[in-house]
Design a protein around this motif. Structure first.
Motif, short mmCIF file in Angstrom:
data_model
loop_
_atom_site.label_atom_id
_atom_site.label_comp_id
_atom_site.label_asym_id
_atom_site.label_seq_id
_atom_site.Cartn_x
_atom_site.Cartn_y
_atom_site.Cartn_z
N ILE A 184 0.83 -1.21 0.00
CA ILE A 184 0.00 0.00 0.00
C ILE A 184 0.87 1.25 0.00
O ILE A 184 0.61 2.21 -0.76
N GLN A 185 1.92 1.26 0.81
CA GLN A 185 2.80 2.43 0.84
C GLN A 185 3.49 2.64 -0.51
O GLN A 185 3.66 3.78 -0.95
N ALA A 186 3.88 1.54 -1.16
CA ALA A 186 4.51 1.66 -2.48
C ALA A 186 3.53 2.23 -3.50
O ALA A 186 3.88 3.11 -4.31
N GLY A 187 2.28 1.74 -3.47
CA GLY A 187 1.28 2.23 -4.42
C GLY A 187 0.99 3.71 -4.24
O GLY A 187 0.82 4.45 -5.22
N ILE A 188 0.92 4.16 -2.99
CA ILE A 188 0.66 5.58 -2.72
C ILE A 188 1.84 6.43 -3.21
O ILE A 188 1.65 7.47 -3.84
N ALA A 189 3.06 5.99 -2.91
CA ALA A 189 4.24 6.76 -3.31
C ALA A 189 4.32 6.88 -4.82
O ALA A 189 4.58 7.97 -5.36
N TYR A 190 4.11 5.77 -5.53
CA TYR A 190 4.22 5.80 -6.99
C TYR A 190 3.15 6.71 -7.60
O TYR A 190 3.42 7.46 -8.55
N LYS A 191 1.95 6.68 -7.06
CA LYS A 191 0.89 7.55 -7.55
C LYS A 191 1.23 9.02 -7.31
O LYS A 191 1.06 9.87 -8.20
#
Length: 597
Positions: free
Chosen positions: A149-156
């Motif tokens: 989830i943290q990776a997805g938020i950062a990439y977005k």
């Protein structure tokens, strides 16, 4: 815009951060960021590949044969790498890193499509698919989901691309569907999902994620994670009286609880956070900001149990200390939390990576006989990508704002463009911090309005500093670790700040028995070490230094950045009379000392 933690709408946030893209580093930490781009991220990706971590995704979708490789939580290392690599794109575009991120996202999407319910975990595929969610205490499913989830938020936030974000929303919704009831028997065996779900709430506005985290915290102490101290399940969260159990898990849990307070203002959570922060800083933290003294259980020990040679002080625990103190600062606005963050960052996080960006410490002892060396990778590789995601996002920690303030949290040569009301304020820092005492700030804006600029005065200055505005000396008393500069800043203003870096001989609480008659040498935020490689003519373990400060400073050209070296006179004792002896009566052995430099 990319925020490490987007508290712009958090009702109890006293201070809000600045987007990473608005702060360009150019000094000490920038060198580490450049290392991430030139060396560390590429090597870490190669190890993710060669260790079979990426292959686990290929196996999960059937494009490659074979069983899962490595630890059951290995997916999380890939997610941390994606988060770190995403942050790196915010200050330096890189087509190769972008391509690698996208290839990993494609694999993650394929694993999720195969599960059909939004679930992603490559360990629980094939014959083990029926075992998912059966052992939340040990199997790290919620931990891995948190890092995804943290990776997805950062990439977005960095790219605007929502492909991985859409995956992580489905992952989060699947968790909510799997554990739907208020009385559902669920909490995290390894906290991490807490802070991830709160950030997802901030990104989406969906309060279901926030309420789930509240439930995870309220369910501690009920035996859902084994009921033991190691998993911080031995007592309810609000009944915790001291730091206990696995250090990283505890610090991540406290970070998540601080995030909940920022959103809800639950004062019963704040009371626990403040109580345990005092326990950490007055009884259970190394002078380096390291946390967790025991090898057994990677755990906090008892009060004042802080051995130097047997210090565990995991790199991830130091990172957890940074995360927790960052949230505590945002909710309280007190610079004492930044002081601990700074101590941990410079002395326990950066010790975890070599100067060439190729090797890492998992464990950070304060004393060693030369056998403890950094390694290129670990079977349990949580630390390398964890360091990378902190370093690549560090720009987001330098400044903070309130409705009428801009706060300078840390000092680093940099250029910042800070949105304020209907305009922008530019702040250019010129400094060689943390080795130099001098910080010069050039503040420029077209805003014709009154605002306050707060400069942090670190605790190691002991309240001493020199401040000038356009050459005119100022006398201002700090409040909560900041000096407040008020006025209309239209045009260009030069601020000069001198933070005296007196060489301090630090002593320990007498209850910390191992450090009786010992000192640590500190200058500015840095803790120094006498190393055998620099002192080949005597055994540094026999070194004694006089209490009178006869220490001198010089710059070293042997290391990048010309760091300040401290030299002085001391006495080193020979051990000839102790040959083949372990004990003797007091006074019968005459140890001879020699003057050394």
């Amino acid at each position: 815009m990319t925020f490490v933690n987007d508290t712009s709408r958090s009702p109890r946030a006293q201070v809000r951060p600045i987007a990473i893209e608005r702060v360009e580093l150019a000094g000490f930490v920038r060198r580490y960021q450049d290392l991430m781009k030139s060396t560390s991220l590429a090597l870490q990706y190669d190890y993710l590949e060669s260790s079979g971590r990426i292959d686990n995704f290929r196996k999960a979708i059937g494009s490659m044969e074979g069983d899962f490789t490595g630890w059951f939580f290995n997916d999380s290392d890939i997610y941390k790498w994606i988060e770190a690599a995403s942050y790196s794109l915010s200050y330096d575009e890189d087509s190769e890193i972008q391509t690698r991120i996208e290839s990993l996202i494609t694999l993650i999407e394929s694993v999720q499509k195969k599960s059909e319910v939004g679930y992603v975990n490559t360990y629980f595929t094939g014959e083990r698919a029926s075992e998912k969610w059966k052992d939340l205490k040990s199997m790290h499913e919620l931990y891995c989901a948190g890092h995804l989830i943290q990776a997805g938020i950062a990439y977005k936030r960095v790219t605007g691309n929502e492909s991985l974000f859409n995956v992580c929303v489905k992952v989060a919704d699947n968790i909510l569907k799997t554990f739907p009831d208020d009385d559902c028997e669920v909490t995290t065996g390894h906290p991490e999902l807490e802070m991830a779900m709160i950030e997802l709430h901030r990104e989406t506005g969906n309060r279901n994620y926030l309420e789930f985290v509240q439930r995870l915290i309220d369910n501690r102490g009920k035996g859902y994670a084994g009921g033991d101290e190691y998993h911080i399940d031995h007592a309810s969260f609000r009944d915790l009286k001291e730091l206990a159990g696995h250090a990283v898990r505890m610090l991540y849990l406290l970070t998540g609880a601080a995030d909940v307070f920022l959103e809800t203002g639950d004062e019963t959570l704040l009371a626990v956070l403040e109580r345990l922060w005092i326990d950490l800083t007055s009884r259970k933290m190394y002078i380096t900001g390291g946390a967790g003294s025991r090898y057994e259980g990677e755990a906090f020990g008892e009060a004042y149990e802080l051995p130097s040679g047997r210090a565990y002080s995991e790199t991830c625990a130091a990172i957890g200390n940074v995360f927790w103190n960052w949230r505590m600062y945002m909710l309280a606005g007190d610079a004492k939390y930044l002081d601990v963050l700074e101590r941990s960052f410079y002395n326990s996080v950066l010790s975890g990576i070599s100067l060439d960006g190729r090797r890492y410490f998992y464990v950070n002892p304060l004393e060693d006989v030369g056998n403890h060396n950094r390694k290129e990778w670990f079977e349990c590789a949580c630390c390398p990508p964890n360091i990378a995601r902190l370093l690549t996002s560090f720009s987001g920690y330098l400044y903070g704002t309130t409705l009428d303030e801009i706060r300078v949290n840390f000092y680093e040569a940099s250029r910042a463009s800070i949105p304020f009301r209907d305009g922008e304020v530019s702040i250019v820092q010129k400094t060689a911090f943390p080795h130099s005492e001098e910080v010069n700030l050039v503040i420029s804006t077209d805003l014709d309005t009154s605002l306050s600029i707060l400069l942090r005065i670190p605790e190691w200055t002991e309240g001493n500093f020199d401040l000038q505005i356009d050459g005119v000396k100022q006398k201002i008393r700090p409040e909560k670790g900041f000096v407040r500069l008020e006025g209309n800043w239209k045009g260009k203003t030069e601020v000069s700040l001198t933070l005296p870096m007196r060489i301090r001989m630090m002593t320990a609480n007498p209850l910390l028995r191992e450090n009786t008659d010992k000192v640590a040498i500190q200058r500015g935020p840095l803790i120094y070490c006498a190393e055998g490689i620099d002192n080949p003519t005597f055994d540094v373990r026999t070194l004694s230094v006089p209490s009178k400060r006869n220490l001198e400073l010089s710059e070293s050209d042997a290391l990048d950045g010309n760091p300040v070296v401290i030299s002085g006179k001391g006495i080193a004792y020979d051990l000839d009379d102790w040959d083949k002896k372990l004990y003797d009566s007091l006074g019968s052995v005459k140890s001879k000392g020699k003057n050394v430099r």
